[in-house]
Motif scaffolding. Structure first.
Motif, PDB file in Angstrom:
ATOM      1  N   ARG A  98       6.821  14.726  -5.726  1.00  0.00           N
ATOM      2  CA  ARG A  98       7.449  15.200  -4.499  1.00  0.00           C
ATOM      3  C   ARG A  98       8.920  15.562  -4.698  1.00  0.00           C
ATOM      4  NH1 ARG A  98       3.515  17.308  -1.919  1.00  0.00           N
ATOM      5  NH2 ARG A  98       2.064  15.882  -0.896  1.00  0.00           N
ATOM      6  N   ASP A  99       9.460  15.281  -5.869  1.00  0.00           N
ATOM      7  CA  ASP A  99      10.849  15.646  -6.152  1.00  0.00           C
ATOM      8  C   ASP A  99      10.955  17.155  -6.343  1.00  0.00           C
ATOM      9  OD1 ASP A  99      11.585  12.985  -6.095  1.00  0.00           O
ATOM     10  OD2 ASP A  99      11.318  12.722  -8.269  1.00  0.00           O
ATOM     11  N   PRO A 100      12.137  17.737  -6.086  1.00  0.00           N
ATOM     12  CA  PRO A 100      12.329  19.165  -6.381  1.00  0.00           C
ATOM     13  C   PRO A 100      12.026  19.452  -7.850  1.00  0.00           C
ATOM     14  CG  PRO A 100      14.160  18.320  -5.091  1.00  0.00           C
ATOM     15  CD  PRO A 100      13.333  17.127  -5.479  1.00  0.00           C
ATOM     16  N   LEU A 101      11.562  20.668  -8.131  1.00  0.00           N
ATOM     17  CA  LEU A 101      11.149  21.024  -9.488  1.00  0.00           C
ATOM     18  C   LEU A 101      12.282  20.840 -10.497  1.00  0.00           C
ATOM     19  CD1 LEU A 101       8.671  22.056 -10.996  1.00  0.00           C
ATOM     20  CD2 LEU A 101       9.548  24.377 -10.724  1.00  0.00           C
ATOM     21  N   LEU A 102      13.511  21.191 -10.095  1.00  0.00           N
ATOM     22  CA  LEU A 102      14.649  21.032 -11.004  1.00  0.00           C
ATOM     23  C   LEU A 102      14.882  19.567 -11.339  1.00  0.00           C
ATOM     24  CD1 LEU A 102      16.995  22.227 -12.586  1.00  0.00           C
ATOM     25  CD2 LEU A 102      18.372  22.147 -10.491  1.00  0.00           C
ATOM     26  N   VAL A 103      14.749  18.692 -10.344  1.00  0.00           N
ATOM     27  CA  VAL A 103      14.931  17.262 -10.582  1.00  0.00           C
ATOM     28  C   VAL A 103      13.851  16.751 -11.529  1.00  0.00           C
ATOM     29  CG1 VAL A 103      14.944  14.981  -9.506  1.00  0.00           C
ATOM     30  CG2 VAL A 103      16.068  16.909  -8.366  1.00  0.00           C
ATOM     31  N   GLN A 104      12.605  17.178 -11.306  1.00  0.00           N
ATOM     32  CA  GLN A 104      11.519  16.792 -12.212  1.00  0.00           C
ATOM     33  C   GLN A 104      11.801  17.259 -13.640  1.00  0.00           C
ATOM     34  OE1 GLN A 104       7.446  17.509 -10.886  1.00  0.00           O
ATOM     35  NE2 GLN A 104       8.178  17.879  -8.802  1.00  0.00           N
ATOM     36  N   TYR A 105      12.330  18.476 -13.760  1.00  0.00           N
ATOM     37  CA  TYR A 105      12.611  19.040 -15.087  1.00  0.00           C
ATOM     38  C   TYR A 105      13.696  18.245 -15.809  1.00  0.00           C
ATOM     39  CZ  TYR A 105      14.265  22.383 -18.587  1.00  0.00           C
ATOM     40  OH  TYR A 105      14.661  22.971 -19.755  1.00  0.00           O
ATOM     41  N   LEU A 106      14.772  17.908 -15.093  1.00  0.00           N
ATOM     42  CA  LEU A 106      15.864  17.148 -15.709  1.00  0.00           C
ATOM     43  C   LEU A 106      15.392  15.759 -16.126  1.00  0.00           C
ATOM     44  CD1 LEU A 106      18.857  18.162 -13.408  1.00  0.00           C
ATOM     45  CD2 LEU A 106      18.337  18.996 -15.710  1.00  0.00           C
ATOM     46  N   HIS A 107      14.592  15.120 -15.274  1.00  0.00           N
ATOM     47  CA  HIS A 107      14.039  13.811 -15.637  1.00  0.00           C
ATOM     48  C   HIS A 107      13.131  13.937 -16.855  1.00  0.00           C
ATOM     49  CE1 HIS A 107      14.617  12.095 -11.297  1.00  0.00           C
ATOM     50  NE2 HIS A 107      15.740  12.107 -12.001  1.00  0.00           N
ATOM     51  N   HIS A 108      12.380  15.040 -16.909  1.00  0.00           N
ATOM     52  CA  HIS A 108      11.482  15.250 -18.044  1.00  0.00           C
ATOM     53  C   HIS A 108      12.268  15.416 -19.341  1.00  0.00           C
ATOM     54  CE1 HIS A 108       8.073  16.524 -20.388  1.00  0.00           C
ATOM     55  NE2 HIS A 108       8.615  17.701 -20.621  1.00  0.00           N
ATOM     56  N   LEU A 109      13.356  16.181 -19.300  1.00  0.00           N
ATOM     57  CA  LEU A 109      14.185  16.357 -20.497  1.00  0.00           C
ATOM     58  C   LEU A 109      14.763  15.033 -20.972  1.00  0.00           C
ATOM     59  CD1 LEU A 109      16.155  19.684 -19.863  1.00  0.00           C
ATOM     60  CD2 LEU A 109      14.185  19.314 -21.349  1.00  0.00           C
ATOM     61  N   GLN A 110      15.229  14.213 -20.034  1.00  0.00           N
ATOM     62  CA  GLN A 110      15.751  12.900 -20.401  1.00  0.00           C
ATOM     63  C   GLN A 110      14.668  12.039 -21.056  1.00  0.00           C
ATOM     64  OE1 GLN A 110      17.315  11.274 -16.770  1.00  0.00           O
ATOM     65  NE2 GLN A 110      19.061  12.673 -16.689  1.00  0.00           N
ATOM     66  N   ASP A 111      13.463  12.090 -20.512  1.00  0.00           N
ATOM     67  CA  ASP A 111      12.364  11.307 -21.086  1.00  0.00           C
ATOM     68  C   ASP A 111      11.997  11.804 -22.481  1.00  0.00           C
ATOM     69  OD1 ASP A 111      12.260   9.800 -18.790  1.00  0.00           O
ATOM     70  OD2 ASP A 111      10.665  10.998 -17.866  1.00  0.00           O
ATOM     71  N   VAL A 112      12.005  13.128 -22.669  1.00  0.00           N
ATOM     72  CA  VAL A 112      11.654  13.686 -23.976  1.00  0.00           C
ATOM     73  C   VAL A 112      12.668  13.257 -25.028  1.00  0.00           C
ATOM     74  CG1 VAL A 112      11.451  15.819 -25.301  1.00  0.00           C
ATOM     75  CG2 VAL A 112      10.364  15.647 -23.062  1.00  0.00           C
ATOM     76  N   VAL A 113      13.945  13.264 -24.679  1.00  0.00           N
ATOM     77  CA  VAL A 113      14.977  12.837 -25.624  1.00  0.00           C
ATOM     78  C   VAL A 113      14.760  11.383 -26.042  1.00  0.00           C
ATOM     79  CG1 VAL A 113      17.452  12.378 -25.877  1.00  0.00           C
ATOM     80  CG2 VAL A 113      16.674  14.509 -24.813  1.00  0.00           C
ATOM     81  N   ARG A 114      14.278  10.570 -25.107  1.00  0.00           N
ATOM     82  CA  ARG A 114      14.002   9.157 -25.404  1.00  0.00           C
ATOM     83  C   ARG A 114      12.596   8.960 -25.977  1.00  0.00           C
ATOM     84  NH1 ARG A 114      16.142   8.410 -20.061  1.00  0.00           N
ATOM     85  NH2 ARG A 114      13.991   7.984 -19.361  1.00  0.00           N
ATOM     86  N   LEU A 115      11.865  10.062 -26.176  1.00  0.00           N
ATOM     87  CA  LEU A 115      10.471  10.013 -26.645  1.00  0.00           C
ATOM     88  C   LEU A 115       9.600   9.205 -25.693  1.00  0.00           C
ATOM     89  CD1 LEU A 115      10.941   9.528 -30.505  1.00  0.00           C
ATOM     90  CD2 LEU A 115      10.589  11.648 -29.232  1.00  0.00           C
ATOM     91  N   ASP A 116       9.902   9.329 -24.414  1.00  0.00           N
ATOM     92  CA  ASP A 116       9.139   8.625 -23.377  1.00  0.00           C
ATOM     93  C   ASP A 116       8.424   9.667 -22.522  1.00  0.00           C
ATOM     94  OD1 ASP A 116       8.084   7.019 -21.461  1.00  0.00           O
ATOM     95  OD2 ASP A 116       9.994   6.497 -20.500  1.00  0.00           O
ATOM     96  N   PHE A 117       7.121   9.786 -22.709  1.00  0.00           N
ATOM     97  CA  PHE A 117       6.328  10.753 -21.950  1.00  0.00           C
ATOM     98  C   PHE A 117       5.534  10.102 -20.823  1.00  0.00           C
ATOM     99  CE2 PHE A 117       7.076  12.656 -26.070  1.00  0.00           C
ATOM    100  CZ  PHE A 117       7.383  13.969 -25.765  1.00  0.00           C
ATOM    101  N   GLY A 118       5.799   8.828 -20.609  1.00  0.00           N
ATOM    102  CA  GLY A 118       5.090   8.118 -19.557  1.00  0.00           C
ATOM    103  C   GLY A 118       3.792   7.508 -20.057  1.00  0.00           C
ATOM    104  N   GLN A 119       2.987   7.036 -19.104  1.00  0.00           N
ATOM    105  CA  GLN A 119       1.718   6.383 -19.408  1.00  0.00           C
ATOM    106  C   GLN A 119       0.542   7.321 -19.154  1.00  0.00           C
ATOM    107  OE1 GLN A 119       3.126   3.390 -21.050  1.00  0.00           O
ATOM    108  NE2 GLN A 119       1.147   2.700 -20.252  1.00  0.00           N
ATOM    109  N   SER A 120      -0.466   7.180 -19.952  1.00  0.00           N
ATOM    110  CA  SER A 120      -1.713   7.900 -19.712  1.00  0.00           C
ATOM    111  C   SER A 120      -2.517   7.136 -18.665  1.00  0.00           C
ATOM    112  CB  SER A 120      -2.512   8.020 -21.008  1.00  0.00           C
ATOM    113  OG  SER A 120      -3.832   8.449 -20.750  1.00  0.00           O
ATOM    114  N   TRP A 121      -2.782   7.779 -17.547  1.00  0.00           N
ATOM    115  CA  TRP A 121      -3.513   7.073 -16.496  1.00  0.00           C
ATOM    116  C   TRP A 121      -4.978   6.871 -16.864  1.00  0.00           C
ATOM    117  CZ3 TRP A 121      -7.762   9.171 -14.160  1.00  0.00           C
ATOM    118  CH2 TRP A 121      -7.924  10.546 -14.210  1.00  0.00           C
TER     119      TRP A 121
END
Length: 308
Positions: free
Chosen positions: A58-81
């Motif tokens: 539900r976050d704006p697309l830009l916010v999702q993108y910035l969070h995604h870049l931060q996660d990628v730098v940390r090698l954190d792609f989240g959990q597989s549901w």
């Protein structure tokens, strides 16, 4: 050499960033709701909305993108549901079988391709040369899925000498590796043939013969080395192809690689795993291209001067 590698590395980082951005956008425009796939069709609207908020959908697309870049730098792609583990761990667990399959396919391609290319070059414009050329064209024209089905039908079902699916043995590698390699054996063979014929007519070859060097020394030490420059380009890209595009082969032979995992993850909208897989594939492909550039300079130092 250091400046050359640094410049290529900077270009590789830009390419990786571009690929990550494209993957992020592509996954967001795909139809389907991950929340519904996770909770099922019987979930209440309140539960679905809560999960969408939790996943950041539900976050704006830009916010999702910035969070995604931060996660990628940390090698954190989240959990597989679907698997309940880290998305990156799920990807890396399947990367080993894919690399093994790609490596064997590359070995088969190089061995058969060089044999066919040198055989045709030494018998240029004869029936043997024409046979290699026609065979290479036929091999490139056949789709990999058809090759895989035919190999499985012949060697696994009719002759029953090789397994048709992954069973943990080395023999199970042969059919999928052949399926990946065969369309490119003729391609490499024609490339080697053309390179050998071009180099054979160069002045340095005539000079080497004039010095009294044997045909074996001239061919294997001088001609083949200079033929390797365009061949290395093909092999670097080909290894990337085997890693990134072996999805069909892995599905046909039930090979437990990242290709089959990617298909399943896209089907069930497991975004975390899809992003992890595509990022890993992109990094592998770009790093292979970087390695090719470095090998260029090693094989032909003039390339570094031309790009200086």
């Amino acid at each position: 050499m250091t400046a050359f590698v640094a410049r290529r590395l900077a270009q590789a980082l830009l390419q990786i960033w571009g690929a990550i951005t494209i993957v992020f956008i592509a996954l967001r425009v795909l139809p389907g709701d991950p929340a519904e796939l996770i909770l099922g069709s019987q979930a209440t609207p309140e539960a679905l909305e809560s999960l969408r908020t939790q996943l950041g959908l539900r976050d704006p697309l830009l916010v999702q993108y910035l969070h995604h870049l931060q996660d990628v730098v940390r090698l954190d792609f989240g959990q597989s549901w679907r698997q309940g583990v880290s998305a990156l761990d799920a990807c890396l667990e399947r990367l080993g079988p894919t690399l093994s399959l790609s490596a064997w396919a590359m070995v088969i391609t190089v061995v058969l391709g060089f044999l066919a290319g040198t055989f045709a070059a030494r018998r240029a414009n004869t029936w043997a040369d024409h046979l290699v050329s026609v065979s290479s064209l036929v091999g490139q024209a056949l789709p990999p899925f058809w090759i895989g089905i035919m190999l499985s039908l012949i060697f696994a079902r009719w002759m029953q000498i090789l397994p048709s699916t992954a069973d943990g043995t080395m023999a199970a590698l042969l059919l999928p590796a052949l399926t990946l390699a065969l369309p490119f054996v003729g391609w490499l063979g024609r490339l080697v043939r053309t390179g050998v014929l071009e180099e054979t007519n160069q002045d340095y070859v005539r000079t080497a013969y004039a010095k009294g060097l044997s045909h074996r020394v001239v061919f294997y030490i001088h001609v083949l080395r200079n033929t390797l420059v365009p061949v290395v380009t093909m092999l670097g890209l080909l290894m990337g192809y085997f890693i990134a595009n072996g999805v069909i082969v892995e599905v046909i032979f039930a090979w437990p690689g990242i290709g089959s995992l990617l298909v399943d993850s896209i089907t069930f909208r497991d975004y975390s795993v899809v992003q992890a897989i595509l990022t890993v594939i992109t990094v592998c492909y770009i790093m292979l291209n970087l390695l090719v550039d470095v090998l260029y300079v090693y094989l032909d130092p003039r390339i570094q001067l031309e790009n200086a």
